[in-house]
Design a protein around this motif. Structure first.
Motif, short mmCIF file in Angstrom:
data_model
loop_
_atom_site.label_atom_id
_atom_site.label_comp_id
_atom_site.label_asym_id
_atom_site.label_seq_id
_atom_site.Cartn_x
_atom_site.Cartn_y
_atom_site.Cartn_z
N THR A 303 0.81 -1.22 0.00
CA THR A 303 0.00 0.00 0.00
C THR A 303 0.85 1.26 0.00
O THR A 303 0.43 2.30 -0.50
N LYS A 304 2.05 1.22 0.56
CA LYS A 304 2.86 2.43 0.66
C LYS A 304 4.20 2.33 -0.06
O LYS A 304 4.95 3.29 -0.12
N GLY A 305 4.52 1.13 -0.58
CA GLY A 305 5.78 0.98 -1.31
C GLY A 305 5.69 1.58 -2.70
O GLY A 305 4.61 1.93 -3.18
N ALA A 306 6.84 1.71 -3.37
CA ALA A 306 6.89 2.20 -4.74
C ALA A 306 7.44 1.11 -5.64
O ALA A 306 8.20 0.24 -5.20
N LEU A 326 9.72 -1.08 -0.06
CA LEU A 326 10.00 -0.01 0.88
C LEU A 326 11.50 0.28 0.90
O LEU A 326 11.98 1.06 1.72
N GLY A 327 12.24 -0.39 0.01
CA GLY A 327 13.69 -0.23 -0.04
C GLY A 327 14.37 -1.32 0.77
O GLY A 327 13.94 -1.66 1.87
N HIS A 328 15.49 -1.86 0.23
CA HIS A 328 16.12 -3.01 0.91
C HIS A 328 16.80 -2.60 2.21
O HIS A 328 17.25 -3.47 2.96
N ASN A 329 16.89 -1.31 2.48
CA ASN A 329 17.43 -0.88 3.78
C ASN A 329 16.33 -0.56 4.80
O ASN A 329 16.62 -0.16 5.93
N PHE A 330 15.06 -0.75 4.39
CA PHE A 330 13.95 -0.55 5.33
C PHE A 330 14.06 -1.57 6.45
O PHE A 330 14.24 -2.76 6.22
N SER A 331 13.95 -1.09 7.69
CA SER A 331 14.12 -1.98 8.84
C SER A 331 12.77 -2.13 9.57
O SER A 331 12.35 -1.23 10.28
N PRO A 332 12.08 -3.25 9.36
CA PRO A 332 10.74 -3.39 9.93
C PRO A 332 10.77 -3.53 11.45
O PRO A 332 11.74 -4.05 12.01
N ALA A 333 9.72 -3.06 12.09
CA ALA A 333 9.59 -3.20 13.54
C ALA A 333 9.54 -4.69 13.92
O ALA A 333 9.23 -5.54 13.09
N ASN A 334 9.86 -4.96 15.19
CA ASN A 334 9.91 -6.35 15.66
C ASN A 334 8.54 -6.92 15.97
O ASN A 334 8.28 -7.36 17.08
N ILE A 335 7.67 -6.93 14.98
CA ILE A 335 6.37 -7.58 15.18
C ILE A 335 6.60 -9.09 15.26
O ILE A 335 7.63 -9.60 14.85
N LEU A 443 7.49 7.19 4.07
CA LEU A 443 8.39 6.05 3.88
C LEU A 443 9.20 6.19 2.58
O LEU A 443 9.65 5.20 2.02
N THR A 444 9.37 7.41 2.11
CA THR A 444 10.04 7.58 0.81
C THR A 444 11.56 7.54 0.91
O THR A 444 12.24 7.25 -0.07
N GLU A 445 12.09 7.78 2.11
CA GLU A 445 13.54 7.92 2.24
C GLU A 445 14.30 6.66 1.83
O GLU A 445 15.31 6.72 1.13
N THR A 446 13.79 5.49 2.25
CA THR A 446 14.54 4.26 2.00
C THR A 446 14.48 3.78 0.55
O THR A 446 15.19 2.86 0.19
N ILE A 447 13.61 4.41 -0.27
CA ILE A 447 13.62 4.01 -1.68
C ILE A 447 14.40 5.00 -2.55
O ILE A 447 14.52 4.80 -3.76
#
Lengths: 457, 457
Positions: A303-306, A326-335, A443-447
């Motif tokens: 929904t928010k990725g490019a 979301l970019g390969h450097n996106f670091s997802p929360a620890n869900i 979330l645009t920074e990591t892409i």
């Protein structure tokens, strides 16, 4: 006698071919690219990384049906066909006119759908004389499946397990070791990629992207060794279509056809598996089923990725894949849904989403555990945190059906059980879980810096 | 196509009646006695403790078939019929001419056969308006099953869980809580029996006998509350016969009949469930199948126990049961097969054993884990430590068949999976487990003072 709850097929009903959706797509996915030359990849380019047959399947844009090898089908018989279940308990709890069905992939010996692809991947490696396989695993479902599949074919397996899961889910590690695999917490000191990130961030708890880098690096530097991936790739989605193909026959037994098909979404394998066989009837103009991918609100790539050319891993070892990312450097929360903590979506699903042939919803973590607990109490099965995203999306649709007074037919994939994830339930009951909702976050920074995919500017 | 691995029934094949073996027994079990008066008990005497229907079934010595209520059968459909599996992988690993089959009861939502009796017991309570149930659990399989069954009928449940399991198997506790049950470590301060033993032995880690005492005490002192037991009693074995009745039809599908039927043994419920339907053909003179109960060498009630009138619990709250027993004060070693750590055998099995209609073998703990690991690698399923006793016994028989060059047909019950017991596997791999073999130990002390059962002096 009261009405049926389960729709049961026999061993001879296991599909004889997987369904490849690519030939039926109105717009094919853009090609994968070599990162250095930006040249489109051929199957041969993938031979150093994957088994040759997996590489060929990855690039097969022409054959709609690909035969399942006899030995793979024979091993599928250990647990397949899996049941299709009418969730009458859940319907009653929701007081909904909707008919809710789920495909129960949790009955596999390893507890999830992942074995559907682990077996053929190990089989194709064995066919060409491979002796060692490397892989990564997040929550551990894929690593467990490949551990068993490798053991079946007498192949040695090394699994890089995301460090936070390695520590939080010791039972998963034990399962892999029981099947005879070597399990290494990632990041580790055993690879250049691992050493680099440990040196820069000593307390880094790992990510799927980093674990993939380590597994790829070890495979590329080990003789007679291949790498195997549990999601994202076309050939993995292909293998998972046994789920939907069986479900299609079982829905016929139930005398219904789904209005809505739902799967949780990490890289796309279980969503594709339940959806693509039904989607072919949409693409042929015969049906208008809705397809909904349920992703975590903490990792909203669909929904928010490019749409960009991005690496599949953190270190940049893989080919460039055209993906919603979301970019390969996106670091997802620890869900706790560790299997959904991945930055990108597979090329096929990304294209289908871009073309409006499927939808996506973002589910906050607390809603998934609320859904899981209701499901456990009403249907008896304790779902994996990943699968609980699909349940939550199904509940949303069932509530809408109630408001509208419509007897919608909803089908979702129960991709796995949560018996190895009970600590997550404990934390939920204790009020210790957060949502990590990124729906209002930029979330645009990591892409930044990633190449556009032609046609998706 | 290659040969079948699984033999699958449809929902309509779920048995419509349970099989009661007592009318077919050449010698009936001696009656249960009131501890004070030593008077034989009637069903009415059991009404304060159990639901009335369970009490009636307990004392039913006349009806060979007891109808399964429609609502119970409907709930069985959540996971039943369960698969019968030809263990070709295990046969190959053992290079045996034996044909090995197992009934896979691990596919139940709670992971074991225990739900087969939990559902009818909760149902009968609901029928008479009971609002609260108490029970005990060792490893947690029974407590988990009754938690789900109670939730299905909207009944509150309190589970006394043996303290060592409460601490060692936190995931089991979490499962029960997910289903909405209250779980208390036993011994606890909530009962007279618990307080007494904590006061005398502050570090006591609990036993099934003590947990039963606590559950019975709470039930007897709570309005509109009944107690439910997961094994030992006749009515529990009765409910479990759905296992063997289904297996009988599935063996027909496979075109074979078992020479040997094996179940692990704690109080007798899963052994009885798989065995009694086949045993009726022995009792009718039509077959000569061998029946083998596999018990832990650390708790050898069938091979080293004596036939005595003994209490079912540690504090002496229950009726006196005619049983092969090590004495209700026998304290079993802390083996990981917590469900088999019980001092006595049910009255029916005890009589059958005394009459030579079945056999028993004692398996040391290390042999059970060796068997479990081989089974996991060859069949994919990680078994519960309890069920691993049955696997070990089946492997012994398969090796004998190989030595003799005989194609024996062996059937065992896989009563549950071991996914909640992975910590035990870790300890096994680390070399931390002991055998606690009591085959050379004098075990007469703990039965001193117990009354003889007439006919078994």
């Amino acid at each position: 006698m009261s009405e049926s709850k389960k729709f049961i097929l026999q061993e001879q009903d296991i599909p004889t071919a997987w369904f490849n959706i690519i030939p039926a797509m109105p717009v094919k996915p853009a090609p994968m690219l070599d990162p250095a030359s930006k040249r489109p990849l051929t199957a041969e380019d993938l031979f150093p990384l994957f088994s040759e047959e997996a590489a060929r399947q990855e690039l097969n844009f022409t054959d709609s049906w690909i035969e399942i090898p006899e030995q793979v089908r024979d091993l599928y018989k250990i647990w397949r066909p899996t049941p299709l279940v009418r969730a009458r308990g859940l319907e009653k709890a929701l007081d909904t006119p909707a008919h809710i069905y789920f495909k129960n992939e949790s009955v596999s010996p390893v507890g999830s759908h992942k074995l559907n692809s682990a077996i053929p991947q190990a089989y194709y490696c064995k066919q060409q004389g491979v002796t060692n396989i490397t892989t990564e695993t997040g929550a551990g479902q894929w690593g467990t499946a490949l551990s068993l599949a490798s053991k079946m074919f007498g192949i040695e397996l090394a699994v890089y397990m995301v460090k936070i899961s390695f520590n939080q889910k010791p039972y998963r590690r034990s399962m892999m070791q029981t099947y005879g695999a070597q399990v290494i917490a990632s990041p580790s000191m055993s690879t250049r990629a691992g050493r680099k990130i440990i040196t820069e961030h000593p307390n880094y708890q790992g990510s799927l992207g980093t674990a993939i880098s380590e597994a790829v690096e070890l495979a590329m530097s080990t003789p007679n060794c291949k790498y195997a991936l549990g999601s994202v790739m076309n050939h993995v989605a292909l293998h998972q279509t046994v789920i939907g193909l069986e479900a299609e026959r079982q829905m016929e037994m139930a005398g219904e056809y789904p209005d809505i098909v739902i799967g949780c979404f990490g890289g796309g394998s279980n969503f594709s598996g339940i959806s693509f066989p039904f989607m072919r009837h949409n693409l042929a103009g015969d049906r208008t089923t809705r397809f909904i991918a349920a992703e975590p609100a903490s990792c909203p790539k669909l929904t928010k990725g490019a749409m960009r050319y991005d690496f599949g891993d953190e270190a940049g070892y893989t080919p460039l894949i055209p993906m919603l990312t979301l970019g390969h450097n996106f670091s997802p929360a620890n869900i706790h849904a560790g299997g959904l903590r991945y930055h990108g979506a597979g090329a096929v699903v990304s294209q289908l989403k871009a073309d409006g042939l499927m939808e996506a919803v973002d589910i906050p973590q607390l809603e998934t555990f609320e859904a899981a607990t209701l499901f456990a109490k009403s249907e008896g099965l304790i779902p994996a945190p990943e699968s609980s995203h699909a349940i939550a999306a199904a509940i949303r649709e069932a509530k809408r059906a109630k408001e509208a007074g419509e007897a919608k037919v909803i089908l979702f994939n129960l991709s796995g059980h949560g018996l190895i994830d009970m600590a997550a339930y404990d934390r939920y009951f204790a009020g210790d879980l957060a949502n990590y909702d990124l729906s209002e976050t930029d979330l645009t920074e990591t892409i930044a810096g990633l190449d556009m995919v032609p046609g998706h500017e």
